[in-house]
Structure formats: C-alpha cells, structure tokens
Design an enzyme around this catalytic site. Structure first.
Site, PDB file in Angstrom:
ATOM      1  NE  ARG A 190      -2.746   0.582   3.494  1.00 57.14           N
ATOM      2  CZ  ARG A 190      -2.550   1.445   4.513  1.00 57.14           C
ATOM      3  NH1 ARG A 190      -2.639   2.748   4.298  1.00 57.14           N
ATOM      4  NH2 ARG A 190      -2.288   1.002   5.721  1.00 57.14           N
TER       5      ARG A 190
ATOM      6  CE1 TYR B 100     -15.118   8.942 -17.637  1.00 56.43           C
ATOM      7  CE2 TYR B 100     -14.088   9.560 -15.561  1.00 56.43           C
ATOM      8  CZ  TYR B 100     -14.831   8.674 -16.312  1.00 56.43           C
ATOM      9  OH  TYR B 100     -15.310   7.525 -15.745  1.00 56.43           O
TER      10      TYR B 100
ATOM     11  CG  ASP C 151      -7.566  13.624 -17.961  1.00 54.87           C
ATOM     12  OD1 ASP C 151      -6.737  12.845 -18.467  1.00 54.87           O
ATOM     13  OD2 ASP C 151      -8.747  13.294 -17.736  1.00 54.87           O
TER      14      ASP C 151
ATOM     15  CE  LYS D 229     -10.528   5.411 -19.967  1.00 55.54           C
ATOM     16  NZ  LYS D 229     -10.925   5.275 -18.545  1.00 55.54           N
TER      17      LYS D 229
END
Length: 390
Positions: free
Chosen positions: A56, A109, A181, A206
């Site tokens: 983590r 988005y 982004d 993506k």
C-alpha cells in the site's frame, strides 16, 4: 540515453534496481516486506513513495512503471494508483480543504465534474465551471481561495482544446496549481508539464496500458508535491496491484509504436466521416476546420485515435451505426488496440445529473469512436459501410 520515444519507453526505468539477469522484471506479488533490523524497519516505514515496506506504501513494480512514466512526461517523479479516478480523487483531497475553490472546465470526463460538483461541496469546497476554449473565462473564474485548476485537452467526449500554456500561466499568477488530464493525448502527443502545468494525470487504463486488461491511474510532477499527495494516498488506500503495475509497464513499452497507428487511424476516420452526408458534425482536433486546431497544432505532436461524430438521424441513427460496425466493439473505455465505440449520452447518465449531461453537449446522435491499431483501410471501409447503410 537517446531522447527517442521508443528508447525512453523501453529503458526509462534503467536506474531502478531489478533482479540480476531478468530482462523482463519479475512481478513482486507480496503485500509486505521484511526488514533486517528495527532501524531499517523504521526507515522503510517513513520513506515517501518507497518500494520495500508494504505494498500500500509502494512496491518494486510501482517504482519501475513510475520511473518510465516520469521520464515520458518530463516529470521529476510519478505515482501510480488503482484507477484514473483514484489518482485525481486522491490529488484533489490532498490539496484542498473547506473554504477552498476549484476551477474546472465545463467539458471533461464525466467522473471529474461528478467528483467536484456532487462530492466536494459536502466538505465545503466550491467549484466553478468554465468554457475551456475561452482563456478569459478561466481568468474571470479565479478567486483568492482558488487552489486548483483542472483541465483536460483534448476533452472527453467532444475533443475541445484547452490552451494549456495560457491557462497554466493564469493559475500560477493566482497561486493555484494546474492539474492536467493527459489521458487522450498521452505524453507521446502532448507534455502538459512542459507547457506550465504543475501536475499531469492519466487514466492509465486507456492508452498507457493499451490492451483492455488493467485498471490503473498515474500522477506525475514535482517529487515534493507528490510526497504531499502520497500521504493522502496511503490513507485512502487506492493501491495498484503488483500484477497490474507489471501489465502497465509492459503496455507502455510499445506506447510510441501504438500511438503512431492510433494517430493515423484517427485522422483518416475523421476525414472519411466529415465527407459523408449521414454525418452532421465531426469532432477531431486534427481537422483544419476544428475550432481548436491551431492551439492543438501548437501544443500537440499528434491528435490521437478518438473521433466523435454526430449523426444527422439522432438516436435511431446512432444505434444503427454502432450495430452496423464489424470491427468496433460496443464497450466503455478507449485507447486500446481494438476499436471501441460508445454512445456517451447513454453511458454517462449513470454518473452525471441530467443538467450536466446537457452541459456536456452530448446529443442523442453523438458517437465516440476510439480507433484501435487495425489497418487504416479496414477501419475506414468499416465505418463508411455502416454510414452508407443509414
């Protein structure tokens, strides 16, 4: 090392330790790491963005893919997350507090305005949306308590272009951070940090991953700023699994090669669609008549594989068009080796309010097509055949 994109994608992690003799890095599939002494254990527990304490907190697979991504984006460092939304949510939560203000472009988005408009107000953070094509709108929206300016260029799904250099300069003059982004463009086509942005993030699901086989997010920028965000990331726990990090690294190795074909296919499809009588509008910044073409040409090296088209026949035509495609798959996401097609107005109703869908200009006849790496002639023929049937 060479500055070429292919070489950087393959060797950008050369300084990260790996198992001796292993050409392909091993998957370090462990949740925790043992220390040889109490002093070493304490040091590892306090290390920012480390890779040898607890997964983590970091993992060797995280370190390797982050090194390549930082190099490609021209950043000092990078951090990986379980998804793109995990990356931007963690970033925003780390950098704002009650009373702060965020500027967000209107077309983005859908998950991002949902985060800023539906979730953050519960914690006393306000948000102003602006027309991303108007730099003056960003200037007018900035306030003394503005902490972040969130931009996306090209935008999802209409591929509007934001003047990243101008907006970043405005934000800097107001002591606000610009977070860009770069999912649609990828670092092969655009480097927002070089244009003045403070942080750049991706849905690595993506183009970066590129094969529809992982979910991941990336954040790149100054190490000191990433360390601040990492403190929040450890708390939220949106950790990327070692195997997904390994898959992401494998995908990035071929990113420059894939982007050449994505760029070529996107441009060819945009030209073919614009010439067809069944198409009312084509949205693609590589077309000379796109309103943002000049800005895109100045800040991009390629225009990507995503093309949006609006069909003259509305929703019935959109459904018939999608059903008529043979090479494209009806599926969410984009940037993969296979061509994917979606009906945005239907897909985003689940995460946006009705008025936000209208603001995003998602008409019933709008289709977003993400061109894969198939042969250009085959894709053009497939799309033209389906349009002819309308």
């Amino acid at each position: 090392m060479s500055d070429g994109w292919n070489s950087r994608a393959v060797h950008g992690d050369a300084q990260v330790p790996r198992t001796a003799g292993a050409v392909s890095p091993p998957i370090v599939q462990t949740s925790t790491f043992a220390a040889d002494s109490a002093r070493e254990f304490a040091d590892l527990a306090l290390e920012k963005r480390g890779s040898g304490f607890y997964t983590r907190y970091g993992n060797p697979n995280h370190a390797q893919v982050a090194a390549v991504l930082a190099d490609l984006e021209g950043a000092e460092a990078a951090t990986v997350f379980a998804s793109g939304m995990a990356a931007i949510t963690t970033t925003v939560l780390a950098l704002v507090r009650a009373g702060d203000h965020v500027v967000l472009q209107r077309r983005h988005y859908g998950g991002v305005p949902s985060l800023l408009l539906n979730l953050l107000p519960k914690f006393g953070v306000t948000c102003t949306q602006v027309d991303q094509t108007d730099v003056r709108a960003f200037a007018a929206a900035l306030r003394p308590r503005t902490r972040l300016v969130l931009v996306e260029s090209p935008s999802n799904p209409l591929l509007d272009i934001t003047d990243l250099r101008a907006v970043s300069a405005l934000a800097r003059d107001s002591d606000a951070l610009t977070v860009a982004d770069n999912t649609f463009a990828t670092p092969v086509n655009s480097r927002p940090l070089a244009l003045g942005a403070d942080l750049v993030w991706h849905s690595a699901t993506k183009y970066l991953g590129g094969h529809s086989d992982l979910s991941a997010g990336v954040l790149a920028g100054p190490a000191a700023l990433l360390d601040r965000i990492w403190d929040t990331a450890v708390i939220t726990g949106a950790v990327l699994g070692p195997f997904d990090a390994w898959l992401l690294l494998r995908g990035i190795r071929t990113l420059p090669l894939r982007m050449r074909q994505h760029n070529a296919n996107g441009l060819a499809l945009a030209h073919a669609m614009r010439a067809h009588p069944a198409v009312a509008n084509v949205y693609y910044p590589g077309l000379p008549d796109h309103p943002g073409h000049a800005t895109a040409a100045a800040q991009m090296d390629g225009y990507g594989g995503v093309v949006s088209l609006e069909l003259a026949g509305g929703y019935p035509a959109a459904e018939r068009f999608v059903d008529g495609l043979r090479l494209a798959r009806r599926a969410a996401s984009l940037g993969s080796v296979e061509t994917l097609v979606v009906h945005p107005a239907t897909m985003w109703q689940a995460i946006l309010h009705a008025d936000q869908v209208e603001d995003a200009a998602m008409s019933p006849g709008l289709i977003r097509l993400s061109a894969g790496i198939e042969d250009t002639a085959d894709l053009v023929a497939d799309v033209t055949r389906s349009l002819d049937a309308l």
